[in-house]
Design a protein around this motif. Structure first.
Motif, PDB file in Angstrom:
ATOM      1  N   VAL B 511       0.836  -1.205   0.000  1.00 38.57           N
ATOM      2  CA  VAL B 511       0.000   0.000   0.000  1.00 38.57           C
ATOM      3  C   VAL B 511       0.878   1.264   0.000  1.00 38.57           C
ATOM      4  N   ASP B 512       1.995   1.220   0.737  1.00 35.81           N
ATOM      5  CA  ASP B 512       2.939   2.350   0.697  1.00 35.81           C
ATOM      6  C   ASP B 512       3.477   2.542  -0.728  1.00 35.81           C
ATOM      7  N   ALA B 513       3.746   1.433  -1.389  1.00 43.47           N
ATOM      8  CA  ALA B 513       4.255   1.526  -2.770  1.00 43.47           C
ATOM      9  C   ALA B 513       3.223   2.202  -3.671  1.00 43.47           C
ATOM     10  N   ILE B 514       1.960   1.845  -3.501  1.00 42.23           N
ATOM     11  CA  ILE B 514       0.909   2.466  -4.318  1.00 42.23           C
ATOM     12  C   ILE B 514       0.859   3.973  -4.019  1.00 42.23           C
ATOM     13  N   GLU B 515       1.023   4.309  -2.755  1.00 43.71           N
ATOM     14  CA  GLU B 515       0.983   5.735  -2.393  1.00 43.71           C
ATOM     15  C   GLU B 515       2.152   6.489  -3.033  1.00 43.71           C
ATOM     16  N   LYS B 516       3.312   5.861  -3.067  1.00 45.59           N
ATOM     17  CA  LYS B 516       4.461   6.514  -3.727  1.00 45.59           C
ATOM     18  C   LYS B 516       4.162   6.757  -5.204  1.00 45.59           C
ATOM     19  N   LEU B 517       3.548   5.790  -5.841  1.00 42.11           N
ATOM     20  CA  LEU B 517       3.213   5.932  -7.266  1.00 42.11           C
ATOM     21  C   LEU B 517       2.225   7.084  -7.461  1.00 42.11           C
ATOM     22  N   VAL B 518       1.241   7.151  -6.575  1.00 37.96           N
ATOM     23  CA  VAL B 518       0.221   8.198  -6.689  1.00 37.96           C
ATOM     24  C   VAL B 518       0.847   9.570  -6.437  1.00 37.96           C
ATOM     25  N   ASP B 519       1.701   9.662  -5.401  1.00 33.32           N
ATOM     26  CA  ASP B 519       2.349  10.948  -5.112  1.00 33.32           C
ATOM     27  C   ASP B 519       3.243  11.385  -6.269  1.00 33.32           C
ATOM     28  N   THR B 520       3.930  10.429  -6.870  1.00 35.11           N
ATOM     29  CA  THR B 520       4.793  10.740  -8.007  1.00 35.11           C
ATOM     30  C   THR B 520       3.962  11.313  -9.155  1.00 35.11           C
ATOM     31  N   TYR B 521       2.846  10.671  -9.399  1.00 33.96           N
ATOM     32  CA  TYR B 521       1.939  11.169 -10.447  1.00 33.96           C
ATOM     33  C   TYR B 521       1.465  12.585 -10.134  1.00 33.96           C
ATOM     34  N   LEU B 522       1.054  12.828  -8.894  1.00 35.36           N
ATOM     35  CA  LEU B 522       0.528  14.157  -8.539  1.00 35.36           C
ATOM     36  C   LEU B 522       1.604  15.219  -8.737  1.00 35.36           C
ATOM     37  N   ASP B 523       2.868  14.847  -8.467  1.00 33.68           N
ATOM     38  CA  ASP B 523       3.970  15.804  -8.638  1.00 33.68           C
ATOM     39  C   ASP B 523       4.261  16.109 -10.094  1.00 33.68           C
ATOM     40  N   LEU B 524       4.106  15.129 -10.947  1.00 32.47           N
ATOM     41  CA  LEU B 524       4.575  15.336 -12.322  1.00 32.47           C
ATOM     42  C   LEU B 524       3.475  15.635 -13.330  1.00 32.47           C
ATOM     43  N   ARG B 525       2.225  15.539 -12.929  1.00 33.66           N
ATOM     44  CA  ARG B 525       1.180  15.789 -13.925  1.00 33.66           C
ATOM     45  C   ARG B 525       1.195  17.257 -14.350  1.00 33.66           C
ATOM     46  N   THR B 526       0.846  17.487 -15.597  1.00 37.15           N
ATOM     47  CA  THR B 526       0.918  18.855 -16.124  1.00 37.15           C
ATOM     48  C   THR B 526      -0.182  19.720 -15.520  1.00 37.15           C
ATOM     49  N   ASN B 527      -1.326  19.145 -15.293  1.00 40.03           N
ATOM     50  CA  ASN B 527      -2.413  19.860 -14.619  1.00 40.03           C
ATOM     51  C   ASN B 527      -3.423  18.815 -14.130  1.00 40.03           C
ATOM     52  N   GLY B 528      -4.469  19.282 -13.471  1.00 37.12           N
ATOM     53  CA  GLY B 528      -5.438  18.374 -12.870  1.00 37.12           C
ATOM     54  C   GLY B 528      -6.201  17.538 -13.878  1.00 37.12           C
ATOM     55  N   ASP B 529      -6.150  17.926 -15.163  1.00 40.48           N
ATOM     56  CA  ASP B 529      -6.887  17.165 -16.174  1.00 40.48           C
ATOM     57  C   ASP B 529      -6.081  15.988 -16.729  1.00 40.48           C
ATOM     58  N   GLU B 530      -4.779  16.007 -16.471  1.00 38.81           N
ATOM     59  CA  GLU B 530      -3.976  14.895 -16.986  1.00 38.81           C
ATOM     60  C   GLU B 530      -4.114  13.708 -16.025  1.00 38.81           C
ATOM     61  N   THR B 531      -4.736  12.661 -16.501  1.00 37.44           N
ATOM     62  CA  THR B 531      -4.983  11.508 -15.628  1.00 37.44           C
ATOM     63  C   THR B 531      -3.686  10.738 -15.383  1.00 37.44           C
ATOM     64  N   PHE B 532      -3.739   9.826 -14.433  1.00 37.37           N
ATOM     65  CA  PHE B 532      -2.582   8.977 -14.137  1.00 37.37           C
ATOM     66  C   PHE B 532      -2.106   8.266 -15.404  1.00 37.37           C
ATOM     67  N   LEU B 533      -3.060   7.694 -16.139  1.00 39.15           N
ATOM     68  CA  LEU B 533      -2.688   6.929 -17.335  1.00 39.15           C
ATOM     69  C   LEU B 533      -2.050   7.834 -18.397  1.00 39.15           C
ATOM     70  N   ASP B 534      -2.650   9.000 -18.599  1.00 39.28           N
ATOM     71  CA  ASP B 534      -2.077   9.948 -19.574  1.00 39.28           C
ATOM     72  C   ASP B 534      -0.658  10.327 -19.171  1.00 39.28           C
ATOM     73  N   ALA B 535      -0.498  10.610 -17.888  1.00 43.26           N
ATOM     74  CA  ALA B 535       0.827  11.023 -17.405  1.00 43.26           C
ATOM     75  C   ALA B 535       1.828   9.887 -17.591  1.00 43.26           C
ATOM     76  N   TYR B 536       1.410   8.675 -17.254  1.00 44.86           N
ATOM     77  CA  TYR B 536       2.308   7.530 -17.411  1.00 44.86           C
ATOM     78  C   TYR B 536       2.709   7.358 -18.881  1.00 44.86           C
ATOM     79  N   ARG B 537       1.722   7.510 -19.752  1.00 41.39           N
ATOM     80  CA  ARG B 537       2.019   7.333 -21.184  1.00 41.39           C
ATOM     81  C   ARG B 537       2.935   8.448 -21.698  1.00 41.39           C
TER      82      ARG B 537
END
Lengths: 99, 552
Positions: B511-537
């Motif tokens: 669960v900590d690992a999932i949280e790290k992934l989510v936090d990483t996404y929140l830090d790097l997304r271009t804006n609130g509309d870029e979803t996790f999947l879009d950001a990953y891609r």
């Protein structure tokens, strides 16, 4: 240490081969088969019970003794011996509390 | 919805009688377990970790209040007061007794339900978009075609002993909500230049130990050829699919090994041979079946409801529900409502007998007596008046299925895992519950936005982890549960298989690992509309890998 386990044919209840060839509902009452020959004997009893319409899906599983109680070694068998970890009110664990 | 005719009634009750006699013979010792097992499996009865398990078919996930009440009654009378909605839009009961199953099947037959072909190497329950017949973006309702496929495939003598199970999914909208590209046959309704309805056909998708995205074999298959073309695919598979190794027996392996072009030409050759025969769908028959699925009479109403808008502004939980759990309806003033079977910290897909009764009641009062089960393990009321949302929400909240989390991080798919399943190598549900608790506040979920987490408790992938934006696969390593994480999967029209991000995690760490992934996404997304999947891609796995394992 091995025990022989199965599911009861009629209701699917998890059971273990106990003393006097009875199938018991608690792993702590299971008969221990130690060594190759003993396990073979357990298998023979299990297979006979399967033929006799008492149980299905017979297999052997490892146990250890903890605080004088027989406890399954593998997590899968621990869950099977107790009930779903997500529903402590269901399965054998619930009967153990209410007993 | 579809109503059984005389033939259907006769067929199901005959089958129930047969099974009753088979159970009697098994209990009398006239049938051995080896003889009985294939018979019980053909009727959806498995032997699981703690008990028998009965899987009941809900064809294309559609049912009505009466049927839902019957499921509640079965849960209450023959089981332990609950059922579990599955990723194939079915329901499973976890504790039935063998001796009770004939009575359960008789009760099901009373409401035009059964458990036929929910197991075994045959064509399984055909699944469909859960917003079918209601969605604003729909080209046509896929369910009449699913029903036609159901009738064709039920006890099809040639396809009752296939090399392996065979799953068909169909969607009526360009936005694929039925995961058609990860099915043995995936059908996407489309229109040609002349405006006629037909199907884009995918073959050879699937998950399990060898995940593959389906390959397109037809851009446009005319409506009248649906059965002939499906039969041609099944015949080629039945002839060439491997029977010596069950791990290599699905059609996806055949497609992969044979090559798409060769297989396509085999299918086309067979199709040419049979297309003008009895399987050609007469238009009047399609229209006759379609009439069963005629939408309820819905009055065209204003696009917004003043009653709803007034409450939206003052009630944040209601606002969350409106934002996430509604799908645009083709008739103005209406919507399709997702009742969340994913309460925070709860068991994905489980419903109690009382909840099932309540769903039936709400469907009858607010939803023209129509209910759908989604492959994402939620319950849908497809036709709800906007003006009724407030009252519906209040009752759903009391009953425990009004979490406004559809499509969010806590809307997790999870297979039963090692808490129930004899095949599982690790538990799934407790991991889902802990993730749900970790991210469960409405603010946190809303901030993260769309994120599909899917969890399987073994390599068979019933929890669809390969197509989770974040996928979690539970394995056993040195006697301990161990979870492998994949990123970037998707089951929609841009389907992709997730990639393993690195070494796995213990149950304590995951669960900590999932949280790290989510936090990483929140830090790097271009804006609130870029979803996790879009950001990953966009950025690939590297930043996520670094967050989990460091730069070394």
């Amino acid at each position: 240490m091995q025990v022989i386990t199965a599911n009861r044919l009629l209701d699917g209840e998890v059971v273990w081969l106990g003393l006097n060839d009875e199938w018991v509902e608690s792993v702590s009452d299971a008969r221990v088969f130690d060594g190759k020959e003993a396990v073979a004997e357990g298998w023979a009893l299990g297979t006979a019970a399967e033929k006799d319409q008492k149980v299905v899906s017979v297999y052997e599983m490892a146990v250890i003794e903890e605080d004088g109680q027989l406890v399954p070694v593998r997590l899968r068998e621990k869950i099977r011996a107790a009930g779903p970890t997500t529903h402590p009110e269901l399965g054998k664990q619930a009967q153990a509390v209410s007993a | 919805m579809y109503r059984y005719d005389e033939f259907d009634h006769g067929f199901v009750s005959q089958r129930t009688e047969q099974f009753k006699d088979q159970v009697r013979r098994r209990m009398a010792g006239e049938l051995s377990e080896d003889e009985f097992k294939p018979l019980r499996l053909m009727n959806g009865l498995y032997l699981q970790l703690h008990a028998y398990m009965l899987r009941v078919a809900i064809p294309y996930g559609t049912l009505n209040g009466r049927q839902m009440r019957k499921l509640a009654h079965i849960a209450r009378t023959y089981d332990k007061g609950y059922g579990h909605f599955t990723t194939r839009q079915n329901i499973q009961f976890n504790w039935p007794k063998l001796e009770d199953t004939p009575a359960i099947l008789e009760e099901l037959a009373e409401v035009e339900m059964h458990a036929i072909q929910t197991s075994g190497n045959c064509i399984r329950n055909v699944t469909a978009d859960h917003f079918a017949g209601a969605a604003a973006d729909e080209i046509a309702d896929p369910r009449p075609y699913a029903e036609i496929l159901r009738q064709w495939s039920s006890l099809h003598p040639e396809f009752s002993f296939l090399p392996r199970k065979f799953k068909i999914a169909i969607t009526g909208a360009p936005h694929d909500r039925a995961a058609v590209q990860v099915h043995d046959i995936g059908l996407q309704l489309t229109r040609n230049e002349a405006g006629e309805v037909g199907f884009t056909v995918f073959v050879g998708g699937g998950l399990g130990r060898t995940p593959m995205i389906g390959r397109k074999v037809r851009d446009f298959l005319p409506e009248e050829d649906l059965l002939a073309y499906s039969e041609a695919i099944l015949r080629v598979y039945n002839l060439y699919g491997r029977r010596d190794n069950k791990y290599k027996a699905r059609i996806k392996i055949l497609v992969h090994k044979t090559g798409l072009e060769e297989l396509k030409s085999d299918i086309e050759a067979e199709f040419e041979r049979i297309r003008h025969g009895v399987l050609r769908l007469p238009e009047e028959e399609v229209r006759r079946i379609e009439a069963y699925f005629a939408p309820p009479p819905l009055e065209v109403l204003p696009e917004t409801s003043t009653r709803v808008e007034a409450r939206r502004a003052s009630d944040p939980a209601f606002a969350h529900f409106l934002k996430h759990n509604l799908n645009p309806h083709r008739v103005s003033g209406h919507t399709s409502v997702t009742l969340s079977m994913k309460p925070i910290g709860g068991i994905p897909g489980d419903a109690s007998d009382d909840q099932m009764d309540k769903i039936a009641e709400l469907a009858e009062r607010f939803g023209h007596d129509e209910i759908r089960i989604s492959h994402e393990q939620n319950v849908i009321l497809p036709h709800v008046k906007l003006d009724d949302l407030s009252a519906l929400y209040d009752e759903a909240a009391v009953a425990g299925f009004a979490e406004g989390n559809s499509g969010l991080i806590t809307d997790i798919i999870a297979c039963p895992g090692m808490d129930y399943c004899a095949l599982a190598t690790a538990r799934s549900i407790p991991v889902a519950q802990r993730i749900s608790e970790r991210f469960g506040t409405p603010e946190r979920q809303a901030e993260i936005g769309e994120l599909k987490i899917k969890i399987s408790g073994c390599i068979n992938a019933c929890g669809h982890h390969h197509v989770g934006h974040i996928g979690i696969l539970g394995l056993e390593k040195k006697g301990e549960e161990f979870y492998q994480v994949t990123l970037g999967g998707s089951a929609n029209e841009n389907a992709s298989i997730g990639e393993i991000v690195g070494r796995g995690f213990s149950s304590e760490e995951v669960v900590d690992a999932i949280e790290k992934l989510v936090d990483t996404y929140l830090d790097l997304r271009t804006n609130g509309d870029e979803t996790f999947l879009d950001a990953y891609r966009r950025v690939g796995e590297q930043p996520f890998k670094e967050a989990l394992y460091g730069t070394g």
